[in-house]
Scaffold this motif. Structure first.
Motif, mmCIF file in Angstrom:
data_model
loop_
_atom_site.group_PDB
_atom_site.id
_atom_site.type_symbol
_atom_site.label_atom_id
_atom_site.label_comp_id
_atom_site.label_asym_id
_atom_site.label_seq_id
_atom_site.Cartn_x
_atom_site.Cartn_y
_atom_site.Cartn_z
ATOM 1 N N VAL A 102 0.871 -1.180 0.000
ATOM 2 C CA VAL A 102 0.000 0.000 0.000
ATOM 3 C C VAL A 102 0.903 1.224 0.000
ATOM 4 N N ILE A 103 0.724 2.085 -0.981
ATOM 5 C CA ILE A 103 1.530 3.299 -1.073
ATOM 6 C C ILE A 103 0.590 4.490 -1.101
ATOM 7 N N THR A 104 0.690 5.337 -0.097
ATOM 8 C CA THR A 104 -0.178 6.507 -0.043
ATOM 9 C C THR A 104 0.477 7.670 -0.786
ATOM 10 N N GLY A 105 -0.357 8.532 -1.322
ATOM 11 C CA GLY A 105 0.173 9.632 -2.117
ATOM 12 C C GLY A 105 0.908 9.137 -3.345
ATOM 13 N N ALA A 106 0.413 8.059 -3.941
ATOM 14 C CA ALA A 106 1.136 7.375 -5.022
ATOM 15 C C ALA A 106 0.750 7.852 -6.410
ATOM 16 N N GLY A 107 -0.056 8.898 -6.492
ATOM 17 C CA GLY A 107 -0.502 9.354 -7.808
ATOM 18 C C GLY A 107 0.460 10.267 -8.515
ATOM 19 N N ARG A 108 1.375 10.851 -7.771
ATOM 20 C CA ARG A 108 2.308 11.807 -8.362
ATOM 21 C C ARG A 108 3.670 11.697 -7.673
ATOM 22 N N GLY A 109 4.669 12.316 -8.255
ATOM 23 C CA GLY A 109 5.956 12.523 -7.612
ATOM 24 C C GLY A 109 6.611 11.291 -7.043
ATOM 25 N N GLY A 127 -8.866 10.559 -10.979
ATOM 26 C CA GLY A 127 -8.096 10.092 -12.123
ATOM 27 C C GLY A 127 -6.606 10.003 -11.863
ATOM 28 N N VAL A 128 -6.119 10.662 -10.813
ATOM 29 C CA VAL A 128 -4.684 10.652 -10.528
ATOM 30 C C VAL A 128 -4.215 9.241 -10.164
ATOM 31 N N ALA A 129 -4.900 8.593 -9.234
ATOM 32 C CA ALA A 129 -4.535 7.218 -8.860
ATOM 33 C C ALA A 129 -4.789 6.258 -10.016
ATOM 34 N N ALA A 130 -5.893 6.446 -10.713
ATOM 35 C CA ALA A 130 -6.238 5.559 -11.821
ATOM 36 C C ALA A 130 -5.181 5.590 -12.915
ATOM 37 N N ALA A 131 -4.603 6.756 -13.154
ATOM 38 C CA ALA A 131 -3.597 6.879 -14.203
ATOM 39 C C ALA A 131 -2.354 6.062 -13.882
ATOM 40 N N VAL A 132 -1.960 6.027 -12.618
ATOM 41 C CA VAL A 132 -0.793 5.233 -12.230
ATOM 42 C C VAL A 132 -1.105 3.742 -12.327
ATOM 43 N N VAL A 133 -2.314 3.377 -11.951
ATOM 44 C CA VAL A 133 -2.728 1.980 -12.103
ATOM 45 C C VAL A 133 -2.658 1.567 -13.571
ATOM 46 N N GLU A 134 -3.088 2.434 -14.446
ATOM 47 C CA GLU A 134 -3.036 2.153 -15.883
ATOM 48 C C GLU A 134 -1.594 1.977 -16.343
ATOM 49 N N TYR A 136 20.144 23.169 -9.555
ATOM 50 C CA TYR A 136 20.080 21.930 -8.787
ATOM 51 C C TYR A 136 20.692 20.774 -9.584
ATOM 52 N N PRO A 137 21.290 19.808 -8.900
ATOM 53 C CA PRO A 137 21.704 18.573 -9.583
ATOM 54 C C PRO A 137 20.467 17.735 -9.895
ATOM 55 N N PRO A 138 20.616 16.640 -10.637
ATOM 56 C CA PRO A 138 19.461 15.770 -10.903
ATOM 57 C C PRO A 138 18.811 15.315 -9.601
ATOM 58 N N MET A 139 17.499 15.505 -9.495
ATOM 59 C CA MET A 139 16.761 15.138 -8.288
ATOM 60 C C MET A 139 15.403 14.576 -8.652
ATOM 61 N N ASP A 140 15.353 13.739 -9.667
ATOM 62 C CA ASP A 140 14.095 13.122 -10.051
ATOM 63 C C ASP A 140 13.636 12.157 -8.962
ATOM 64 N N PRO A 141 12.313 11.980 -8.797
ATOM 65 C CA PRO A 141 11.816 11.035 -7.795
ATOM 66 C C PRO A 141 12.380 9.628 -7.953
ATOM 67 N N GLU A 142 12.652 9.234 -9.182
ATOM 68 C CA GLU A 142 13.160 7.885 -9.436
ATOM 69 C C GLU A 142 14.510 7.643 -8.771
ATOM 70 N N LEU A 143 15.223 8.721 -8.437
ATOM 71 C CA LEU A 143 16.525 8.577 -7.797
ATOM 72 C C LEU A 143 16.391 8.125 -6.345
ATOM 73 N N ALA A 144 15.268 8.490 -5.717
ATOM 74 C CA ALA A 144 15.043 8.107 -4.321
ATOM 75 C C ALA A 144 14.318 6.777 -4.182
#
Length: 308
Positions: free
Chosen positions: A12-19, A52-59, A211-219
């Motif tokens: 379960v991931i909360t706030g998982a629709g963005r970022g 639609g934010v959560a639904a888009a990630v599910v898609e 800023y240096p690269p700080m994409d969410p995927e890095l964390a």
């Protein structure tokens, strides 16, 4: 090095629709986890919502061959927290991982911050963590396994301007994580804190050109490891910012013992009190709380034998 996967695990991931939350959801799903993508699609201040934010990630997840369901319940209420956990149980029959990433913010100087804005931020960050963990924790303990990752911030560790609500909530999450780690230890449930920094919509309006690269995927991989069965730590904090991963920890100076103190004594010895050589670092698990008391009492007993 063998690749770590999450086959058979439900997250379960909360706030998982963005970022950051979206990055966590995509990574865990790609590694085999079944994911509940929770996000009501609220604004930064926590108002309104977009299902639609959560639904888009599910898609995104299902299009890549993964398995996920959407949840648009809010962590800000106990009812919402129970519903989020129920979604995992109803869809997948279990819950193994909680990543509480949901967040909001309402900026104001301390002297001008309203009580409503203070509570609104605590409701999502701090109370939100409790609302989700509370119904899931007994299930994890009964199953003999669980991984909980709560999200703090450098604002919680060090403070910042105009975010008394956010700083208080993020600091509170550290205490909550410690209790989860302590009470979960004998049941195979581990809990840690991620202290991430990434360029998300919270950075809107800030000049980030230098800023240096700080994409969410890095964390995301740091959270992935904390959520994995191979995670070997509990009751700790890991920082992830711009590719740097570090441990944050609470320590005490050895301090100074006297059989009695005056106000003047404290002032006269403040440099010795604050001296950071040979600090005490007391791990939360298994017995940081007890170790603190034991060491403090031992110092007092040793000091008293040399008095007079």
């Amino acid at each position: 090095m063998s690749e770590l996967g999450f086959e058979g695990r439900v997250a379960v991931i909360t706030g998982a629709g963005r970022g950051l939350g979206r990055a966590y959801a995509l990574l865990l799903a790609a590694k085999g986890a079944k994911v509940v993508v929770n996000d009501p699609g609220a604004t930064i201040s926590g108002d309104s919502g977009d299902a639609g934010v959560a639904a888009a990630v599910v898609e995104e997840i299902t299009a890549a061959g993964g398995i996920a369901v959407a949840s648009t319940d809010s962590v800000a209420t106990a009812q919402g927290g129970r519903a989020i956990v129920a979604t995992a149980i109803e869809a997948f029959g279990r819950i193994d991982i909680i990543v509480h990433n949901a967040g909001n913010n309402r900026y104001a100087p301390l002297a001008q911050m309203s009580y409503e804005d203070f509570d609104a931020v605590l409701d999502v960050h701090l109370r939100g963590a409790f609302h989700v963990v509370r119904p899931a924790f007994p299930l994890m303990c009964e199953a003999g396994y669980g991984r909980v990752v709560l999200t703090s911030s450098i604002g919680g560790l060090y403070g910042n301007h105009r975010v008394a609500n956010y700083g208080a909530a993020k600091a509170g999450l550290i205490g909550l994580s410690n209790v989860i780690a302590l009470e979960g230890a004998e049941h195979g449930v581990r809990c840690n804190v991620i202290v991430p920094a990434a360029l998300t919509r919270l950075a809107e309006g800030i000049d980030t050109s230098a800023y240096p690269p700080m994409d969410p995927e890095l964390a995301a991989p740091v959270v992935g490891w904390l959520a994995h069965e191979s995670c070997s730590i509990t009751g700790e904090m890991l920082v992830s910012i711009a590719g740097r991963v570090a441990r944050a920890f609470i320590a005490e100076t050895p301090g100074v013992y006297q059989p009695s103190w005056s106000i003047e004594d404290v002032g006269a010895r403040i440099d010795d009190i604050r001296a950071t050589e040979d600090p005490w670092i007391l791990p939360v698990v298994p017995s940081g709380h007890i170790d603190h008391i034991t060491k403090s009492f031992a110092t007092a007993m040793k000091g008293s034998t040399h008095v007079g």
